[in-house]
Design an enzyme around this catalytic site. Structure first.
Site, PDB file in Angstrom:
ATOM      1  N   LYS A  98      -1.355 -16.857   3.271  1.00  0.00           N
ATOM      2  CA  LYS A  98      -0.872 -16.988   4.650  1.00  0.00           C
ATOM      3  C   LYS A  98      -1.883 -17.729   5.506  1.00  0.00           C
ATOM      4  O   LYS A  98      -1.546 -18.313   6.521  1.00  0.00           O
ATOM      5  CB  LYS A  98      -0.697 -15.602   5.281  1.00  0.00           C
ATOM      6  CG  LYS A  98       0.344 -14.735   4.640  1.00  0.00           C
ATOM      7  CD  LYS A  98       0.277 -13.324   5.249  1.00  0.00           C
ATOM      8  CE  LYS A  98       1.024 -12.328   4.402  1.00  0.00           C
ATOM      9  NZ  LYS A  98       0.710 -10.938   4.718  1.00  0.00           N
ATOM     10  N   LYS A 130      -5.284 -19.756  -4.299  1.00  0.00           N
ATOM     11  CA  LYS A 130      -4.066 -18.942  -4.305  1.00  0.00           C
ATOM     12  C   LYS A 130      -3.180 -19.274  -3.108  1.00  0.00           C
ATOM     13  O   LYS A 130      -3.676 -19.723  -2.065  1.00  0.00           O
ATOM     14  CB  LYS A 130      -4.405 -17.450  -4.350  1.00  0.00           C
ATOM     15  CG  LYS A 130      -5.008 -16.913  -3.079  1.00  0.00           C
ATOM     16  CD  LYS A 130      -5.034 -15.385  -3.054  1.00  0.00           C
ATOM     17  CE  LYS A 130      -5.581 -14.929  -1.706  1.00  0.00           C
ATOM     18  NZ  LYS A 130      -5.607 -13.519  -1.470  1.00  0.00           N
ATOM     19  N   LYS A 141     -13.192 -14.926   3.971  1.00  0.00           N
ATOM     20  CA  LYS A 141     -12.534 -14.913   5.276  1.00  0.00           C
ATOM     21  C   LYS A 141     -13.443 -15.468   6.365  1.00  0.00           C
ATOM     22  O   LYS A 141     -13.006 -16.164   7.262  1.00  0.00           O
ATOM     23  CB  LYS A 141     -12.070 -13.499   5.639  1.00  0.00           C
ATOM     24  CG  LYS A 141     -10.885 -13.073   4.796  1.00  0.00           C
ATOM     25  CD  LYS A 141     -10.049 -11.995   5.432  1.00  0.00           C
ATOM     26  CE  LYS A 141      -8.807 -11.767   4.593  1.00  0.00           C
ATOM     27  NZ  LYS A 141      -8.099 -10.537   4.931  1.00  0.00           N
TER      28      LYS A 141
HETATM   29  P1  TYM Z   1      -2.165  -8.805   1.475  1.00  0.00           P
HETATM   30  O1  TYM Z   1      -1.428  -8.446   2.706  1.00  0.00           O
HETATM   31  O2  TYM Z   1      -3.087  -9.974   1.521  1.00  0.00           O
HETATM   32  O3  TYM Z   1      -1.134  -9.090   0.313  1.00  0.00           O
HETATM   33  C1  TYM Z   1      -0.142  -8.132  -0.061  1.00  0.00           C
HETATM   34  C2  TYM Z   1       0.037  -8.142  -1.557  1.00  0.00           C
HETATM   35  O4  TYM Z   1       0.384  -9.455  -2.012  1.00  0.00           O
HETATM   36  C3  TYM Z   1      -0.463  -9.845  -3.068  1.00  0.00           C
HETATM   37  N1  TYM Z   1      -0.658 -11.306  -2.988  1.00  0.00           N
HETATM   38  C4  TYM Z   1      -0.495 -12.133  -4.016  1.00  0.00           C
HETATM   39  N2  TYM Z   1      -0.130 -11.910  -5.290  1.00  0.00           N
HETATM   40  C5  TYM Z   1      -0.040 -12.977  -6.110  1.00  0.00           C
HETATM   41  N3  TYM Z   1      -0.280 -14.256  -5.701  1.00  0.00           N
HETATM   42  C6  TYM Z   1      -0.647 -14.519  -4.426  1.00  0.00           C
HETATM   43  N4  TYM Z   1      -0.859 -15.780  -4.034  1.00  0.00           N
HETATM   44  C7  TYM Z   1      -0.767 -13.438  -3.515  1.00  0.00           C
HETATM   45  N5  TYM Z   1      -1.098 -13.332  -2.201  1.00  0.00           N
HETATM   46  C8  TYM Z   1      -1.029 -12.026  -1.903  1.00  0.00           C
HETATM   47  C9  TYM Z   1      -1.759  -9.070  -2.846  1.00  0.00           C
HETATM   48  O5  TYM Z   1      -2.493  -8.923  -4.044  1.00  0.00           O
HETATM   49  C10 TYM Z   1      -1.248  -7.752  -2.329  1.00  0.00           C
HETATM   50  O6  TYM Z   1      -0.908  -6.891  -3.396  1.00  0.00           O
HETATM   51  N6  TYM Z   1      -5.884  -5.470   1.214  1.00  0.00           N
HETATM   52  C11 TYM Z   1      -4.474  -5.672   0.935  1.00  0.00           C
HETATM   53  C12 TYM Z   1      -3.554  -4.683   1.611  1.00  0.00           C
HETATM   54  C13 TYM Z   1      -3.890  -3.263   1.393  1.00  0.00           C
HETATM   55  C14 TYM Z   1      -3.641  -2.484   0.232  1.00  0.00           C
HETATM   56  C15 TYM Z   1      -4.129  -1.188   0.518  1.00  0.00           C
HETATM   57  C16 TYM Z   1      -3.059  -2.774  -1.000  1.00  0.00           C
HETATM   58  C17 TYM Z   1      -4.490  -2.430   2.285  1.00  0.00           C
HETATM   59  N7  TYM Z   1      -4.626  -1.178   1.770  1.00  0.00           N
HETATM   60  C18 TYM Z   1      -4.047  -0.168  -0.427  1.00  0.00           C
HETATM   61  C19 TYM Z   1      -3.002  -1.740  -1.941  1.00  0.00           C
HETATM   62  C20 TYM Z   1      -3.481  -0.454  -1.658  1.00  0.00           C
HETATM   63  C21 TYM Z   1      -4.086  -7.061   1.413  1.00  0.00           C
HETATM   64  O7  TYM Z   1      -4.700  -7.632   2.269  1.00  0.00           O
HETATM   65  O8  TYM Z   1      -2.920  -7.544   0.884  1.00  0.00           O
END
Ligand code: TYM
Length: 343
Positions: A212, A209, A116
């Site tokens: 966003k 990957k 990041k």
């Molecule tokens: P975030 O907001 O980046 O993404 C949400 C979920 O989407 C999945 N994801 C993907 N899966 C497959 N291919 C992709 N290209 C892709 N992009 C995103 C992520 O793996 C995620 O499951 N840190 C986390 C949010 C979070 C969280 C938690 C998750 C905060 N606390 C506790 C689980 C448990 C995040 O930034 O996800």
């Protein structure tokens, strides 16, 4: 009762990676939850969002948009608690306690803050960052807050995409660190549940990957993209010069990514797609894929339009969700504070 917890950041447009890697998995778990007698908690993690600078007005808007999107995708407030992380103050309370039990070295090993920060400032190591770029403490401590998210509810199952595995491994270490500190096996080990489509890749570069934060919108399909945008993005997605459609993640990563997306959207196997399209040209295959995406996203988009006029309803869902989450979070934080000697 077993607890399932997951979170999603309310920043930027939700895309196919989020949908196939997380949201559609949440909906499936929701269908099974009743017979499995599980409690489901899904959180819009706004406190994680501010680990990078956010425009306040935009964040306010995107929190609501994410809630609306999740409901439009089939998250059902009768079957789970959907809430905003910042509305359950116990997340922050536990996060501080865990921060005091987490060695800095564990966080220094995490890759996400490097990516990041690297993207925006070209930094690679902790030394680089501390001398040249000014790493914010919140971004560095991000995984501790994430550990607090899941441990607060003593959640057992965490449905996530592959990119979150490292964070959940850390959450397990932090749980053990806490248990050791209080000499009591209080926290269970949170277990990641990885979706079949665990890694949806960029349409322009199968080595990175779908995300966003990529500056080019051509790299992803957003859930709100119009049929024209979907057709044009899929048409321009990179492929290769091999004839016919086959599945080989190593030799044909771009085509394999498109096959994965296709299979996941159609809810059938990769083999079925390959069988059906083995003699198709890339162009024919892409046309079929774009049609499927358009058809499958249409009802979600219609529901999005309907719900975006129901702001009061969405607010009430989030309020009730936070209330239900606190029914579990509050007694747990009281216990945790007692264990640590804060009560
Ligand atoms: P975030 O907001 O980046 O993404 C949400 C979920 O989407 C999945 N994801 C993907 N899966 C497959 N291919 C992709 N290209 C892709 N992009 C995103 C992520 O793996 C995620 O499951 N840190 C986390 C949010 C979070 C969280 C938690 C998750 C905060 N606390 C506790 C689980 C448990 C995040 O930034 O996800």
């Amino acid at each position: 009762k077993p607890i399932v917890f997951s979170g999603i950041q309310p920043t930027g447009q939700p895309h196919l990676g989020n949908y196939l890697g997380a949201i559609s998995n949440w909906v499936t778990l929701q269908e099974q939850a009743q017979s499995a007698d599980e409690t489901l908690l899904f959180s819009i993690v706004d406190l994680h969002a501010i680990t990078l600078p956010q425009d306040p007005a935009k964040l306010r808007k995107e929190r609501m948009e994410m809630a609306t999107t999740l409901l439009a995708c089939g998250i059902d407030p009768e079957k789970c608690s959907l809430f905003e992380q910042s509305k359950v103050p116990e997340h922050t309370q536990l996060s501080w306690i865990l921060t005091c039990m987490t060695p800095v070295g564990w966080l220094a090993r995490m890759t996400q803050w490097k990516t990041k920060l690297g993207v925006t400032k070209g930094a690679q190591s902790l030394e680089d960052v501390s001398t040249t770029a000014g790493l914010q403490l919140g971004l560095f401590a991000y995984p501790v807050l994430m550990a607090a998210d899941v441990l607060l509810y003593k959640a057992d199952k965490i449905p996530v995409g592959e990119d979150q595995i490292q964070h959940l491994e850390l959450a397990r270490d932090i749980a053990q660190s806490f248990n050791h500190y209080v000499k009591h096996p209080y926290f269970p080990s949170p277990r990641p549940i990885i979706t079949e489509t665990k890694r949806v890749m960029s349409l322009r570069d199968p080595a990175s990957k779908m995300s966003k934060s990529n500056p080019s919108d051509q790299t992803r399909i957003n859930l709100v993209d119009t049929p024209e945008m979907i057709t044009s993005k899929i048409k321009r997605a990179v492929t290769d010069s091999i004839r016919g459609i086959s599945y080989d993640r190593l030799e044909r990563p771009a085509v394999a990514n498109l096959v994965d997306i296709y299979a996941a959207m159609k809810r059938c196997s990769v083999e079925d797609i390959v069988q059906e399209h083995k003699d198709s040209s890339n162009a024919q295959f892409k046309e079929a894929l774009a049609d499927t995406l358009i058809t499958k996203l249409r009802p979600i988009q219609a529901e999005l339009v309907r719900l975006s006029k129901e702001e009061a309803y969405v607010h009430s869902v989030l309020d009730k969700g936070a209330e239900k989450a606190r029914e579990i979070a509050y007694p747990n934080i009281v216990e945790i504070q007692k264990l640590v000697g804060l009560r």
